[in-house]
Design an enzyme around this catalytic site. Sequence first.
Site, PDB file in Angstrom:
ATOM      1  N   ARG A  82       2.122   1.741   4.988  1.00 15.21           N
ATOM      2  CA  ARG A  82       1.777   2.754   3.989  1.00 15.21           C
ATOM      3  C   ARG A  82       2.885   3.746   3.694  1.00 15.21           C
ATOM      4  NH1 ARG A  82      -2.436   1.993   7.337  1.00 15.21           N
ATOM      5  NH2 ARG A  82      -3.914   0.501   6.459  1.00 15.21           N
TER       6      ARG A  82
ATOM      7  N   ASP B 202     -18.202   2.230  12.271  1.00 15.36           N
ATOM      8  CA  ASP B 202     -16.821   2.160  11.783  1.00 15.36           C
ATOM      9  C   ASP B 202     -16.580   3.174  10.663  1.00 15.36           C
ATOM     10  OD1 ASP B 202     -14.194   1.349  11.342  1.00 15.36           O
ATOM     11  OD2 ASP B 202     -14.740  -0.391  10.129  1.00 15.36           O
TER      12      ASP B 202
ATOM     13  N   CYS C 117      -8.498 -14.479   8.900  1.00 15.69           N
ATOM     14  CA  CYS C 117      -7.318 -14.710   8.060  1.00 15.69           C
ATOM     15  C   CYS C 117      -7.547 -15.833   7.060  1.00 15.69           C
ATOM     16  CB  CYS C 117      -6.107 -15.035   8.927  1.00 15.69           C
ATOM     17  SG  CYS C 117      -5.557 -13.682   9.977  1.00 15.69           S
TER      18      CYS C 117
ATOM     19  N   GLU D 180       0.806  -1.221   0.000  1.00 18.76           N
ATOM     20  CA  GLU D 180       0.000   0.000   0.000  1.00 18.76           C
ATOM     21  C   GLU D 180       0.842   1.274   0.000  1.00 18.76           C
ATOM     22  OE1 GLU D 180      -2.841  -0.157   3.203  1.00 18.76           O
ATOM     23  OE2 GLU D 180      -3.813  -1.973   2.430  1.00 18.76           O
TER      24      GLU D 180
ATOM     25  N   GLU E 283     -10.668  -1.944  16.492  1.00 13.75           N
ATOM     26  CA  GLU E 283     -11.597  -3.078  16.576  1.00 13.75           C
ATOM     27  C   GLU E 283     -11.198  -4.052  17.672  1.00 13.75           C
ATOM     28  OE1 GLU E 283      -9.955  -2.224  13.750  1.00 13.75           O
ATOM     29  OE2 GLU E 283     -11.659  -1.176  12.848  1.00 13.75           O
TER      30      GLU E 283
END
Length: 741
Positions: free
Chosen positions: A137, A323, A653, A85, A200
């Site tokens: 990132r 969220d 996952c 990313e 979360e």
Amino acid sequence: MAGMIGAGMMRRALFIGMAALALTACGDDVPEVDTSVYGAGENWDNPGGDWAESHFSRLEGLTKENVSGLGLAWEYDLGTARVQEATPVVIDGVMYTSGNLGRVYAINAVTGEELWTFVPEMDMQIVRSACCDWANRGIAVAQGKVMVAALDGMLYALDMTDGSVAWSVDTIAEHDRGYTSTGAPEVAGNLVVIGNAGAEYDTRGYVTAYDITDGSEAWRFYTIPHDPADGPQESEELEAALSTWSEDTRWDIGGGGTAWDAITYDPQFDQIIVGTGNGGPYPQAVRSPGGGDNLYLNSLVALDRETGRMKWHFQETPQDNWDLTATQPMMLAEMEVAGEQRPVILHTPKNGFFFVVDRETGRPLAANPIVRTSWADSWNLETGQPNMTMELADYTNGPKVVYPGSPGARNWYPAAYDPGRNTYFAHVLDMGNLLFLTGPTEGVERQKSFLNAGAAIIFTPDLEAAAPSLPPFIREAMMATPQWQWVLDEPFRSELRAMDPLTGKTKWAVESLGWQDRNGVLATQSGIIFHGNVAGQLFARDSDTGEELWHIDTGSSIMAAPMTYSVDGVQYVAVQTGWGGGGWGFVPPYAAAYSKGNRNRLLVFKLGGGAVPVPDDLPALEPAPQPPAQFADATPDMIAMGSGLFTENCGICHSNQPRAPLPDLRRMNSGVHGAFNQIVLEGLLMPNGMPRWDDRLSPDQVKAIHAYLIDTQAALRTRELELQRRGLPLDTQSLTILSNY
């Protein structure tokens, strides 16, 4: 045409003239930043490109007329097969970038020659606290150092010349909670600032500033209050925020508000603007049962660079239930608003509104919806508050279909802003999700260092197909919502848009491949925008019309934003490739990662370059192997318990989908079956990223999970052998039912 070009040049000249006096003059130890120059030049000195983090380039070597001549200059194998990313940084002919987990690469920007690499050492147990893959990132560069935040929260400062560690610091406040780091550090004068992820899980958000010279902590700002029973808050701002949380708030679970991305230094006002995250747990009825706006969740918070004290805040989503974070990338600009030139922030967070916020005061100057929104229908600029429609979005007393969904109208993938054209280019996702509670709101136990979301989510592209399998009361409540018609009419729209910041109006749009296709954007002064897609195509488009000018097939999924730089008069365009991030276990069939695998590469293009080597297609799927005999004492109840335990602990996952990045556990071989307990309970494969679970699962529970997988594998093998006999493909996917994205 000449008139149009002249008008564009006049707009750019006006913009530059208005900003020309914005040269910062901070303390003696703080470098000055010339804010009169907008957009990156030969260098691209941070992931956003320039001081405004605009993802805009002043370079004009690539034009609409010649861009079709782009070809590959060089490629670099990043050596991994997970999420990418980051947007690279280039300074004086050297490219620096990060990969998953916080790896760092230094590369000759002309030849692609590797200069050095850095791989952080970490306890891979940390991956159990990463909701959305091993993303990173980007890096920050200052004072001869390259700074990166590894997934485990260690912040490293590396020597630019050889990658040796100049200093490192542990940024995690409480190691018994589910903190990780995935964002790029932000340089602010003599400081480097980093936040954390994990809202979360069971975390309380904060950002920390460290001295670039030696890594000593300068200050820390918590984004939400702590339990007042534990003593005074860390700041007056938190004392004030306390009144926006209920007296019976579940402080023990954490509260959320993590700053996992979107930290931007504003040199004009010597302030650091932080975008904060969602509440944890998601349902406010669990988190803050008495209601309240819950400051400073989902907010832009401006902090004084020197002291870390709050200067102003603007909450973009009060009373968060959904969220809808404010952690999406922001950019700085100067803009005429109501006849007055103002310094502004351009921000498109998850919640579906396009905000133009005054950088000096934090007051919203424009707030327009860019997708369907059911939590609020408009914004009151006088009060600075949304006109909320909680009757359509509060799922405390029953399921609701809420727009936008938790993936957001916008997410981590960067937008770009062209000031001369006054155009904001961004990928936009118009999609919702069904939300409902997973249990009673009272007596919820904290799950230590683990998911504490408290809500179930099904995205609208899957809702019609999922409806028959839902419990009747959920299905009936869902279909009774006004938004059910939205689902039937158009479950989602995914597209790249060119937008007017002050109105949110779309100038042009290009449809994406699907709702999982998301892409970062680069804009250039010469009128070109660059973006990729998950099918592995890199595009150049006309900034004014969206018309395709060029594309190239790379065979590698692209989500990250491209960037551009120049060395010795040659302009290059670079992009990192690799599928992953939120929802990473569900690879769409249209992704290159599905058909060709997920080999991570860095691809760099120039005029006159060559073809891109495209990876071969993966071999066709074979029927699932024969599983071992089922346990003699396995019962339907044991298998059902294993199914529930798998969904709760493993499914985030192991999606058990074909071509998924992690092993499909319906296809385990005899060796994995034989070592199942050692893998799950003892951490046999922890160096590979498979954590141990002996703190959450008993041997009997692991046996139940294993029994469920044996049962599932046997059924899959029977089905696939029949498909093979009939000459039909084995690639079938289930619904993308997730708790995060």
